[in-house]
Motif scaffolding. Structure first.
Motif, PDB file in Angstrom:
ATOM      1  N   TRP A 133       0.855  -1.190   0.000  1.00 60.13           N
ATOM      2  CA  TRP A 133       0.000   0.000   0.000  1.00 60.13           C
ATOM      3  C   TRP A 133       0.893   1.243   0.000  1.00 60.13           C
ATOM      4  CZ3 TRP A 133      -5.430  -0.425   0.699  1.00 60.13           C
ATOM      5  CH2 TRP A 133      -5.914  -1.679   1.099  1.00 60.13           C
ATOM      6  N   GLY A 134       0.303   2.332  -0.489  1.00 59.91           N
ATOM      7  CA  GLY A 134       1.029   3.587  -0.437  1.00 59.91           C
ATOM      8  C   GLY A 134       0.079   4.751  -0.256  1.00 59.91           C
ATOM      9  N   TRP A 135       0.632   5.818   0.303  1.00 63.10           N
ATOM     10  CA  TRP A 135      -0.075   7.102   0.360  1.00 63.10           C
ATOM     11  C   TRP A 135       0.730   8.108  -0.440  1.00 63.10           C
ATOM     12  CZ3 TRP A 135      -4.831   8.167   2.168  1.00 63.10           C
ATOM     13  CH2 TRP A 135      -5.433   7.267   3.052  1.00 63.10           C
ATOM     14  N   TYR A 136       0.051   8.832  -1.303  1.00 69.55           N
ATOM     15  CA  TYR A 136       0.643   9.889  -2.109  1.00 69.55           C
ATOM     16  C   TYR A 136      -0.081  11.189  -1.777  1.00 69.55           C
ATOM     17  CZ  TYR A 136       2.827   6.337  -5.134  1.00 69.55           C
ATOM     18  OH  TYR A 136       3.569   5.293  -5.629  1.00 69.55           O
ATOM     19  N   ARG A 137       0.502  12.303  -2.168  1.00 68.55           N
ATOM     20  CA  ARG A 137      -0.181  13.576  -2.029  1.00 68.55           C
ATOM     21  C   ARG A 137       0.165  14.480  -3.200  1.00 68.55           C
ATOM     22  NH1 ARG A 137       3.022  16.166   3.224  1.00 68.55           N
ATOM     23  NH2 ARG A 137       4.999  16.639   2.134  1.00 68.55           N
ATOM     24  N   GLN A 138      -0.765  15.369  -3.471  1.00 68.10           N
ATOM     25  CA  GLN A 138      -0.553  16.331  -4.547  1.00 68.10           C
ATOM     26  C   GLN A 138      -1.069  17.689  -4.100  1.00 68.10           C
ATOM     27  OE1 GLN A 138      -2.142  15.211  -8.392  1.00 68.10           O
ATOM     28  NE2 GLN A 138      -0.746  16.597  -9.430  1.00 68.10           N
TER      29      GLN A 138
ATOM     30  N   ALA B  72      -2.557  19.271   0.959  1.00 69.20           N
ATOM     31  CA  ALA B  72      -2.593  18.571  -0.330  1.00 69.20           C
ATOM     32  C   ALA B  72      -3.810  17.654  -0.360  1.00 69.20           C
ATOM     33  CB  ALA B  72      -1.334  17.741  -0.523  1.00 69.20           C
ATOM     34  N   VAL B  73      -4.062  17.115  -1.539  1.00 68.51           N
ATOM     35  CA  VAL B  73      -5.004  16.002  -1.641  1.00 68.51           C
ATOM     36  C   VAL B  73      -4.185  14.724  -1.455  1.00 68.51           C
ATOM     37  CG1 VAL B  73      -6.652  14.765  -3.087  1.00 68.51           C
ATOM     38  CG2 VAL B  73      -6.506  17.268  -3.209  1.00 68.51           C
ATOM     39  N   TYR B  74      -4.624  13.890  -0.535  1.00 68.94           N
ATOM     40  CA  TYR B  74      -3.917  12.648  -0.236  1.00 68.94           C
ATOM     41  C   TYR B  74      -4.650  11.480  -0.896  1.00 68.94           C
ATOM     42  CZ  TYR B  74      -0.857  14.969   3.075  1.00 68.94           C
ATOM     43  OH  TYR B  74       0.102  15.777   3.641  1.00 68.94           O
ATOM     44  N   TYR B  75      -3.876  10.655  -1.589  1.00 68.17           N
ATOM     45  CA  TYR B  75      -4.423   9.514  -2.316  1.00 68.17           C
ATOM     46  C   TYR B  75      -3.821   8.221  -1.778  1.00 68.17           C
ATOM     47  CZ  TYR B  75      -5.625  13.036  -5.861  1.00 68.17           C
ATOM     48  OH  TYR B  75      -6.115  14.126  -6.527  1.00 68.17           O
ATOM     49  N   CYS B  76      -4.633   7.206  -1.652  1.00 66.21           N
ATOM     50  CA  CYS B  76      -4.076   5.905  -1.315  1.00 66.21           C
ATOM     51  C   CYS B  76      -3.954   5.070  -2.582  1.00 66.21           C
ATOM     52  CB  CYS B  76      -4.868   5.181  -0.244  1.00 66.21           C
ATOM     53  SG  CYS B  76      -6.397   4.457  -0.785  1.00 66.21           S
ATOM     54  N   ASN B  77      -3.055   4.124  -2.504  1.00 64.68           N
ATOM     55  CA  ASN B  77      -2.651   3.323  -3.650  1.00 64.68           C
ATOM     56  C   ASN B  77      -2.476   1.895  -3.176  1.00 64.68           C
ATOM     57  OD1 ASN B  77      -0.020   2.013  -4.772  1.00 64.68           O
ATOM     58  ND2 ASN B  77      -0.718   3.317  -6.435  1.00 64.68           N
ATOM     59  N   LEU B  78      -2.971   0.968  -3.956  1.00 63.85           N
ATOM     60  CA  LEU B  78      -2.818  -0.449  -3.630  1.00 63.85           C
ATOM     61  C   LEU B  78      -2.187  -1.158  -4.829  1.00 63.85           C
ATOM     62  CD1 LEU B  78      -3.370  -3.017  -1.957  1.00 63.85           C
ATOM     63  CD2 LEU B  78      -5.641  -3.095  -3.005  1.00 63.85           C
ATOM     64  N   ALA B  79      -1.083  -1.843  -4.601  1.00 62.20           N
ATOM     65  CA  ALA B  79      -0.399  -2.585  -5.654  1.00 62.20           C
ATOM     66  C   ALA B  79      -0.621  -4.076  -5.426  1.00 62.20           C
ATOM     67  CB  ALA B  79       1.087  -2.271  -5.643  1.00 62.20           C
ATOM     68  N   VAL B  80      -1.101  -4.747  -6.457  1.00 61.94           N
ATOM     69  CA  VAL B  80      -1.386  -6.180  -6.341  1.00 61.94           C
ATOM     70  C   VAL B  80      -0.797  -6.919  -7.539  1.00 61.94           C
ATOM     71  CG1 VAL B  80      -3.560  -5.675  -5.157  1.00 61.94           C
ATOM     72  CG2 VAL B  80      -3.571  -6.121  -7.622  1.00 61.94           C
TER      73      VAL B  80
ATOM     74  N   GLY C 107      -9.087  10.272  -3.386  1.00 63.35           N
ATOM     75  CA  GLY C 107      -8.392  11.368  -2.724  1.00 63.35           C
ATOM     76  C   GLY C 107      -9.195  11.988  -1.602  1.00 63.35           C
ATOM     77  N   THR C 108      -8.477  12.492  -0.619  1.00 60.84           N
ATOM     78  CA  THR C 108      -9.098  13.208   0.491  1.00 60.84           C
ATOM     79  C   THR C 108      -8.259  14.457   0.775  1.00 60.84           C
ATOM     80  OG1 THR C 108      -9.958  13.010   2.755  1.00 60.84           O
ATOM     81  CG2 THR C 108      -7.889  11.876   2.303  1.00 60.84           C
ATOM     82  N   GLN C 109      -8.944  15.583   0.953  1.00 56.56           N
ATOM     83  CA  GLN C 109      -8.253  16.870   1.103  1.00 56.56           C
ATOM     84  C   GLN C 109      -7.784  17.051   2.541  1.00 56.56           C
ATOM     85  OE1 GLN C 109      -7.668  19.518  -1.267  1.00 56.56           O
ATOM     86  NE2 GLN C 109      -6.386  20.261   0.423  1.00 56.56           N
TER      87      GLN C 109
END
Length: 121
Positions: A36-41, A93-101, A114-116
């Motif tokens: 899993w990851g969290w990103y932001r923009q 920022a807007v924070y996005y979660c990411n799931l790699a499978v 995304g969540t602000q």
């Protein structure tokens, strides 16, 4: 298909805390989760990786958030969290979660909507 839904964003004063959640639903049980990851923009900036957690539990963080943010996961709930402490205006920022499978041997990535997060000075 897998759906990711983030929650927990909001407006907070500098120095405050928030806890972001990202819940996965759908056909997640048919996949081999890699991590899993969290990103932001932030406005006008590129999306950047904030934190990751592998299926084995190893974590990694953006230098600017080390010691302030903590990523964790609840495998039983298919949910990943990001605890944000000692927030700064630069964390806005807007924070996005990411799931790699892995699906049939091929890597697939899913993103939440995304969540602000807004930090006032």
């Amino acid at each position: 298909q897998v759906q990711l839904v983030e929650s927990g964003g909001g407006l907070v004063q500098a120095g405050g805390s928030l806890r972001l959640s990202c819940a996965a639903s759908g056909s997640i049980f048919s996949f081999n989760i890699m991590g899993w990851g969290w990103y932001r923009q932030a406005p006008g900036k590129q999306r950047e990786l904030v934190a990751t957690i592998t299926s084995g539990g190893s974590t990694n963080y953006l230098d600017s958030v080390k010691g302030r943010f903590t990523i964790s996961r609840d495998n039983a709930k298919n949910t990943v969290y990001l605890q944000l402490n000692s927030l700064k205006p630069d964390d806005t920022a807007v924070y996005y979660c990411n799931l790699a499978v892995l699906h049939r041997g091929a890597p697939v990535t899913y993103w939440g909507q995304g969540t602000q997060v807004t930090v006032s000075s």
